[in-house]
Design a protein around this motif. Structure first.
Motif, PDB file in Angstrom:
ATOM      1  N   ASP A 181      54.667   9.860 -46.069  1.00 39.98           N
ATOM      2  CA  ASP A 181      53.602  10.068 -45.076  1.00 39.98           C
ATOM      3  C   ASP A 181      52.251   9.673 -45.681  1.00 39.98           C
ATOM      4  O   ASP A 181      51.673  10.418 -46.472  1.00 39.98           O
ATOM      5  N   PRO A 182      51.718   8.502 -45.316  1.00 34.44           N
ATOM      6  CA  PRO A 182      50.431   8.050 -45.884  1.00 34.44           C
ATOM      7  C   PRO A 182      49.270   8.996 -45.572  1.00 34.44           C
ATOM      8  O   PRO A 182      48.305   9.065 -46.331  1.00 34.44           O
TER       9      PRO A 182
ATOM     10  N   LYS B 255      48.858  22.944 -47.098  1.00 36.09           N
ATOM     11  CA  LYS B 255      49.322  23.850 -46.045  1.00 36.09           C
ATOM     12  C   LYS B 255      50.364  23.181 -45.156  1.00 36.09           C
ATOM     13  O   LYS B 255      51.371  23.789 -44.775  1.00 36.09           O
ATOM     14  N   GLU B 256      50.127  21.913 -44.827  1.00 33.85           N
ATOM     15  CA  GLU B 256      51.055  21.182 -43.972  1.00 33.85           C
ATOM     16  C   GLU B 256      52.412  21.006 -44.649  1.00 33.85           C
ATOM     17  O   GLU B 256      53.463  21.185 -44.020  1.00 33.85           O
ATOM     18  N   ILE B 257      52.389  20.662 -45.938  1.00 36.45           N
ATOM     19  CA  ILE B 257      53.656  20.458 -46.663  1.00 36.45           C
ATOM     20  C   ILE B 257      54.411  21.779 -46.797  1.00 36.45           C
ATOM     21  O   ILE B 257      55.640  21.821 -46.659  1.00 36.45           O
ATOM     22  N   ALA B 258      53.677  22.862 -47.071  1.00 34.61           N
ATOM     23  CA  ALA B 258      54.315  24.175 -47.174  1.00 34.61           C
ATOM     24  C   ALA B 258      54.958  24.561 -45.842  1.00 34.61           C
ATOM     25  O   ALA B 258      56.062  25.136 -45.812  1.00 34.61           O
ATOM     26  N   LYS B 259      54.293  24.233 -44.749  1.00 36.15           N
ATOM     27  CA  LYS B 259      54.830  24.526 -43.423  1.00 36.15           C
ATOM     28  C   LYS B 259      56.123  23.743 -43.184  1.00 36.15           C
ATOM     29  O   LYS B 259      57.109  24.276 -42.641  1.00 36.15           O
TER      30      LYS B 259
ATOM     31  N   PHE C 140      60.130  17.970 -53.110  1.00 33.38           N
ATOM     32  CA  PHE C 140      59.898  17.802 -51.675  1.00 33.38           C
ATOM     33  C   PHE C 140      58.468  17.328 -51.414  1.00 33.38           C
ATOM     34  O   PHE C 140      58.234  16.442 -50.585  1.00 33.38           O
ATOM     35  N   VAL C 141      57.502  17.909 -52.125  1.00 34.96           N
ATOM     36  CA  VAL C 141      56.098  17.501 -51.979  1.00 34.96           C
ATOM     37  C   VAL C 141      55.936  16.026 -52.326  1.00 34.96           C
ATOM     38  O   VAL C 141      55.265  15.259 -51.610  1.00 34.96           O
ATOM     39  N   GLN C 142      56.567  15.615 -53.426  1.00 33.21           N
ATOM     40  CA  GLN C 142      56.492  14.215 -53.855  1.00 33.21           C
ATOM     41  C   GLN C 142      57.064  13.284 -52.783  1.00 33.21           C
ATOM     42  O   GLN C 142      56.485  12.230 -52.490  1.00 33.21           O
ATOM     43  N   GLN C 143      58.193  13.667 -52.202  1.00 32.99           N
ATOM     44  CA  GLN C 143      58.823  12.838 -51.179  1.00 32.99           C
ATOM     45  C   GLN C 143      57.948  12.732 -49.931  1.00 32.99           C
ATOM     46  O   GLN C 143      57.767  11.635 -49.368  1.00 32.99           O
TER      47      GLN C 143
END
Length: 269
Positions: A30-31, A43-47, A22-25
């Motif tokens: 999202d640039p 933090k944003e990706i975890a959210k 998911f992080v990779q995607q």
């Protein structure tokens, strides 16, 4: 490391977990997540991950499971095709990498399952047998039962029990360990000779020694070049300096000559 060469087969890369997929995607789509501070992006990706539904997470979990199965098959193929020489090269490379960067976490090298296993020491024989023994035997060895005791406390109590033992009590464990090590050394010599490890180790030592010799020559040549450069600069600076002017002694010589003439004239008179 370059002198070691590369193994004939290399281990496949470990697959990513569902969350890392998911992080990779997200970073690809999202640039903004590829710029700025990484901590804020994490933090944003975890959210975002926590905001997904179970069905949305299931998509990534299925991808991770498929990758894991593929990795298992690839790793089994890698182990079956890997030679003993490859194992030797991988272990030496891992050792050198650890020396170069001891703080970095390095992947463990998988051992050959057919390789003779190193036996336990006398102390570790006591540890293994005591942990597997019933509480009554544990009391005889340690002085108390180890049930309900944390692993750290267990090891500490067994270590104290080993330290309290007399040489006669330790002898059975030490004797068994010595016999096992004698058999292990003989098996290892046979294994190394049969699988070409002995010859591979000799070739590896030659390659490493040659690499070290080349490195020393390059270092010496660089040092000599630097010394010559410094000498050249010093010599150039010395040539640019003006020589100090000679002291003017002509006037003193004239005065001394006149004084000598006067003394000669006085003597003649």
């Amino acid at each position: 490391l370059k002198a070691l060469g590369t193994p004939q087969v290399t281990p496949p890369k470990r697959p990513l977990s569902a969350y890392l997929l998911f992080v990779q995607q997200e970073r690809q789509n999202d640039p903004d997540l590829r710029r700025g501070r990484a901590a804020e992006h994490t933090k944003e990706i975890a959210k975002r991950w926590n905001g997904l539904s179970d069905a949305q997470k299931a998509v990534f979990k299925q991808k991770a499971e498929t990758a894991k199965q593929h990795y298992g098959r690839a790793y089994a193929t890698y182990l079956s095709n890997r030679t003993s020489t490859d194992v030797l090269v991988e272990k030496k490379a891992a050792h050198l990498k650890k020396l170069i960067n001891p703080t970095k976490k390095h992947a463990k090298v998988a051992t050959d399952p057919s390789r003779p296993k190193r036996p336990l020491s006398g102390y570790l024989l006591l540890v293994t047998e005591t942990l597997a023994a019933p509480p009554s035997k544990q009391k005889r060895v340690v002085g108390e039962s180890l049930e309900g005791v944390t692993p750290q406390e267990r090891m500490a109590k067994i270590a104290k029990a080993w330290g309290r033992m007399s040489k006669e009590d330790q002898e059975p464990y030490l004797s068994r360990s010595q016999k096992a090590f004698a058999a292990y050394r003989a098996q290892k010599v046979a294994y190394d000779a049969e699988n070409g490890v002995t010859d591979a180790r000799k070739e590896m030592v030659k390659a490493l020694n040659a690499a070290v010799a080349v490195g020393r020559k390059k270092k010496a040549a660089t040092k000599n070049k630097a010394v010559k450069k410094v000498k050249k600069v010093v010599k150039k600076k010395g040539a640019g300096k003006k020589k100090p002017a000679a002291k003017k002694t002509g006037a003193k010589k004239t005065v001394a000559k006149k004084t000598a003439t006067k003394k000669t004239a006085a003597k003649a008179a």
